[in-house]
Scaffold this motif. Structure first.
Motif, PDB file in Angstrom:
ATOM      1  N   ILE A  84     -18.357  15.401 -64.375  1.00 31.45           N
ATOM      2  CA  ILE A  84     -18.026  14.185 -65.145  1.00 31.45           C
ATOM      3  C   ILE A  84     -16.672  13.616 -64.708  1.00 31.45           C
ATOM      4  N   PRO A  85     -15.637  14.457 -64.553  1.00 29.55           N
ATOM      5  CA  PRO A  85     -14.357  13.876 -64.093  1.00 29.55           C
ATOM      6  C   PRO A  85     -14.451  13.268 -62.690  1.00 29.55           C
ATOM      7  N   LEU A  86     -15.427  13.724 -61.880  1.00 29.02           N
ATOM      8  CA  LEU A  86     -15.564  13.169 -60.525  1.00 29.02           C
ATOM      9  C   LEU A  86     -16.095  11.731 -60.539  1.00 29.02           C
ATOM     10  N   CYS A  87     -16.680  11.305 -61.666  1.00 32.93           N
ATOM     11  CA  CYS A  87     -17.111   9.893 -61.786  1.00 32.93           C
ATOM     12  C   CYS A  87     -15.874   8.982 -61.731  1.00 32.93           C
ATOM     13  N   ARG A  88     -14.700   9.553 -61.990  1.00 35.06           N
ATOM     14  CA  ARG A  88     -13.451   8.765 -61.941  1.00 35.06           C
ATOM     15  C   ARG A  88     -12.631   9.103 -60.699  1.00 35.06           C
ATOM     16  N   CYS A  89     -13.272   9.768 -59.742  1.00 31.27           N
ATOM     17  CA  CYS A  89     -12.573  10.147 -58.506  1.00 31.27           C
ATOM     18  C   CYS A  89     -12.056   8.895 -57.793  1.00 31.27           C
ATOM     19  N   SER A  90     -10.945   9.009 -57.101  1.00 30.88           N
ATOM     20  CA  SER A  90     -10.349   7.823 -56.464  1.00 30.88           C
ATOM     21  C   SER A  90     -11.179   7.299 -55.294  1.00 30.88           C
ATOM     22  N   TYR A  91     -12.060   8.116 -54.709  1.00 29.03           N
ATOM     23  CA  TYR A  91     -12.842   7.621 -53.568  1.00 29.03           C
ATOM     24  C   TYR A  91     -14.138   6.969 -54.084  1.00 29.03           C
ATOM     25  N   GLY A  92     -14.251   5.666 -53.897  1.00 29.80           N
ATOM     26  CA  GLY A  92     -15.330   4.875 -54.481  1.00 29.80           C
ATOM     27  C   GLY A  92     -16.737   5.425 -54.271  1.00 29.80           C
ATOM     28  N   PRO A  93     -17.163   5.681 -53.012  1.00 29.11           N
ATOM     29  CA  PRO A  93     -18.546   6.128 -52.806  1.00 29.11           C
ATOM     30  C   PRO A  93     -18.858   7.457 -53.510  1.00 29.11           C
ATOM     31  N   TYR A  94     -17.876   8.354 -53.581  1.00 30.89           N
ATOM     32  CA  TYR A  94     -18.104   9.645 -54.252  1.00 30.89           C
ATOM     33  C   TYR A  94     -18.237   9.419 -55.766  1.00 30.89           C
ATOM     34  N   ALA A  95     -17.312   8.620 -56.313  1.00 28.54           N
ATOM     35  CA  ALA A  95     -17.317   8.358 -57.758  1.00 28.54           C
ATOM     36  C   ALA A  95     -18.641   7.706 -58.172  1.00 28.54           C
ATOM     37  N   ARG A  96     -19.107   6.742 -57.382  1.00 27.19           N
ATOM     38  CA  ARG A  96     -20.338   6.031 -57.756  1.00 27.19           C
ATOM     39  C   ARG A  96     -21.557   6.947 -57.652  1.00 27.19           C
ATOM     40  N   ALA A  97     -21.565   7.806 -56.625  1.00 30.31           N
ATOM     41  CA  ALA A  97     -22.692   8.750 -56.498  1.00 30.31           C
ATOM     42  C   ALA A  97     -22.740   9.663 -57.715  1.00 30.31           C
ATOM     43  N   MET A  98     -21.553  10.055 -58.203  1.00 30.54           N
ATOM     44  CA  MET A  98     -21.503  11.024 -59.291  1.00 30.54           C
ATOM     45  C   MET A  98     -22.022  10.470 -60.621  1.00 30.54           C
ATOM     46  N   ILE A  99     -21.957   9.154 -60.787  1.00 27.83           N
ATOM     47  CA  ILE A  99     -22.420   8.577 -62.060  1.00 27.83           C
ATOM     48  C   ILE A  99     -23.921   8.855 -62.228  1.00 27.83           C
ATOM     49  N   ARG A 100     -24.685   8.583 -61.186  1.00 27.21           N
ATOM     50  CA  ARG A 100     -26.125   8.823 -61.270  1.00 27.21           C
ATOM     51  C   ARG A 100     -26.429  10.327 -61.321  1.00 27.21           C
ATOM     52  N   VAL A 101     -25.692  11.089 -60.527  1.00 31.32           N
ATOM     53  CA  VAL A 101     -25.918  12.539 -60.511  1.00 31.32           C
ATOM     54  C   VAL A 101     -25.726  13.112 -61.919  1.00 31.32           C
ATOM     55  N   CYS A 102     -24.662  12.682 -62.598  1.00 35.32           N
ATOM     56  CA  CYS A 102     -24.369  13.238 -63.934  1.00 35.32           C
ATOM     57  C   CYS A 102     -25.479  12.931 -64.927  1.00 35.32           C
ATOM     58  N   LYS A 103     -26.055  11.723 -64.845  1.00 43.55           N
ATOM     59  CA  LYS A 103     -27.150  11.383 -65.761  1.00 43.55           C
ATOM     60  C   LYS A 103     -28.307  12.354 -65.550  1.00 43.55           C
ATOM     61  N   GLU A 104     -28.604  12.656 -64.296  1.00 43.18           N
ATOM     62  CA  GLU A 104     -29.734  13.548 -64.024  1.00 43.18           C
ATOM     63  C   GLU A 104     -29.393  14.993 -64.399  1.00 43.18           C
ATOM     64  N   GLU A 105     -28.135  15.385 -64.203  1.00 48.46           N
ATOM     65  CA  GLU A 105     -27.732  16.755 -64.564  1.00 48.46           C
ATOM     66  C   GLU A 105     -27.891  16.994 -66.064  1.00 48.46           C
ATOM     67  N   SER A 106     -27.695  15.948 -66.838  1.00 50.09           N
ATOM     68  CA  SER A 106     -27.811  16.077 -68.277  1.00 50.09           C
ATOM     69  C   SER A 106     -29.255  16.467 -68.637  1.00 50.09           C
ATOM     70  N   PHE A 107     -30.209  15.844 -67.973  1.00 50.81           N
ATOM     71  CA  PHE A 107     -31.622  16.216 -68.170  1.00 50.81           C
ATOM     72  C   PHE A 107     -31.849  17.677 -67.731  1.00 50.81           C
ATOM     73  N   HIS A 108     -31.220  18.071 -66.636  1.00 46.01           N
ATOM     74  CA  HIS A 108     -31.409  19.446 -66.146  1.00 46.01           C
ATOM     75  C   HIS A 108     -30.935  20.468 -67.176  1.00 46.01           C
ATOM     76  N   GLN A 109     -29.778  20.160 -67.764  1.00 41.37           N
ATOM     77  CA  GLN A 109     -29.207  21.085 -68.745  1.00 41.37           C
ATOM     78  C   GLN A 109     -30.122  21.189 -69.966  1.00 41.37           C
ATOM     79  N   ARG A 110     -30.597  20.043 -70.425  1.00 47.75           N
ATOM     80  CA  ARG A 110     -31.431  20.035 -71.635  1.00 47.75           C
ATOM     81  C   ARG A 110     -32.768  20.733 -71.424  1.00 47.75           C
ATOM     82  N   GLN A 111     -33.383  20.525 -70.246  1.00 54.78           N
ATOM     83  CA  GLN A 111     -34.684  21.169 -70.048  1.00 54.78           C
ATOM     84  C   GLN A 111     -34.526  22.694 -70.016  1.00 54.78           C
ATOM     85  N   GLY A 112     -33.401  23.168 -69.480  1.00 53.71           N
ATOM     86  CA  GLY A 112     -33.170  24.615 -69.431  1.00 53.71           C
ATOM     87  C   GLY A 112     -32.972  25.166 -70.836  1.00 53.71           C
TER      88      GLY A 112
END
Ligand code: FE2
Ligand code: FE2
Length: 344
Positions: A166-194
């Motif tokens: 989640i803190p990486l969504c605010r990372c100073s490098y734009g492409p990494y930060a933007r990738a992390m926003i979508r990744v985090c949404k999907e990780e939330s589903f992963h955590q809940r299904q487990g």
């Protein structure tokens, strides 16, 4: 996640990390005080650094190391769970697990793409992974012994991943930060299904409950180690913070994870294997016991129970897929030639 962004001593490499980073980053930036000052001002103002912007070499190298380690972790993380797709206990669980494993492949692709914007090719990164030079999260070097392990991986491993990411969504490098926003949404589903899979098992028979408790006992400490070494032994963290890559320290993230997870364990009805785990009213946090860092470093350095197996599976998958890559490239060439002919 699963990134630990570990800084490993390497006699052949740069001071900040792996040897492969040196090989990968032939590109060197011209340097001037004015360029440095404008980079610092951007970072201080919380503006994003974009691929065409000037950046210090060390910032670029650190990001390539961190993002490629992260990408490798996503695709190696597919392996232990992929093993369970054929053995999932119902069609519903199979469909969920297939979707999750596919998500992890997608996370790898976003992250390799983000790292490529820093001037490193995907082939170079994969070569570093397959030759054993690059690291990936050590958590995937442990075996998944039964179905409860798959639930615990979702709940705790993906749960720790979310806390780290989640803190990486605010990372100073734009492409990494933007990738992390979508990744985090999907990780939330992963955590809940487990967690949901474990809740169902905990309503089952004694053998099922014992399986869940046993899996939690085996994974708990390993998940706490996912946040990386204690702050006092993490010399590069301060620079990562200065650059706006790292926002929260390893120990603070670990504490947040523990504080969030203990109530979930209570709802589940399992105990966590730490006799020192206790609410500290004064601190407003849970106190916890010591992590076995010797075991952690042994696994990071290649001596965990599944290091060799994971790498061998990954290399085999790469070799087996060669004809597909060759065919795709041949098709793309043909297509380009046809387009050229039509244009002419
Ligand atoms: Fe992921
Ligand atoms: Fe995940």
């Amino acid at each position: 996640m699963y990134t630990q962004a570990l800084d490993l001593p390497n006699p052949d490499g740069d001071s900040a990390g792996n040897a492969n980073v040196v090989a990968m980053n032939a590109r060197s930036e011209p340097h001037s005080d004015a360029l440095q000052a404008s980079f610092d001002a951007k970072v201080d103002a919380d503006e994003k650094i974009e691929p065409r912007d000037w950046m210090p070499d060390a910032y670029r190298k650190t990001l390539v190391r961190q993002i490629s380690q992260h990408a490798h972790s996503e695709i190696v993380g597919m392996l232990p769970e992929g093993n369970w797709i054929s053995r999932a206990p119902s069609l519903k669980r199979k469909a969920i697990l297939i979707a999750k494993v596919q998500d992890e492949g997608g996370h790898g692709l976003y992250l390799y793409s983000a790292a490529e914007t820093l001037g490193t090719s995907r082939d170079q990164m994969l070569d570093a992974l397959h030759s054993g030079k690059a690291k990936y999260s050590s958590i995937f070097n442990y075996p998944t012994l039964n179905w409860a392990d798959v639930g615990v991986i979702g709940w705790l491993v993906d749960g720790a991943a979310i806390m780290n990411q989640i803190p990486l969504c605010r990372c100073s490098y734009g492409p990494y930060a933007r990738a992390m926003i979508r990744v985090c949404k999907e990780e939330s589903f992963h955590q809940r299904q487990g967690y949901e899979a474990l809740l169902v098992m905990m309503q089952g028979n004694e053998a099922q409950k014992t399986m869940v408790q046993d899996a939690v006992n085996r994974w708990w400490w390993k998940c706490l180690a996912m946040f990386g070494p204690p702050d006092a032994n993490s010399p590069h963290s301060a620079q990562g913070m200065r650059w706006g890559i790292k926002r929260i320290s390893n120990d603070d993230l670990r504490q947040k994870f523990i504080d969030a997870t203990v109530p979930q364990a209570n709802v589940l009805g399992i105990s966590l294997p730490d006799p020192q785990l206790k609410w500290n009213e004064e601190r407003g946090h849970y106190d916890h016991g010591e992590i076995d860092w010797d075991e952690f470093w042994a696994t990071v350095n290649g001596n965990g129970p599944c290091n060799k197996e994971r790498l061998a599976t990954r290399v085999k998958a790469w070799n087996d897929g060669e004809w597909v890559r060759d065919a795709a490239i041949a098709h793309a060439r043909k297509q380009a030639q046809r387009d050229l002919k039509e244009a002419a």
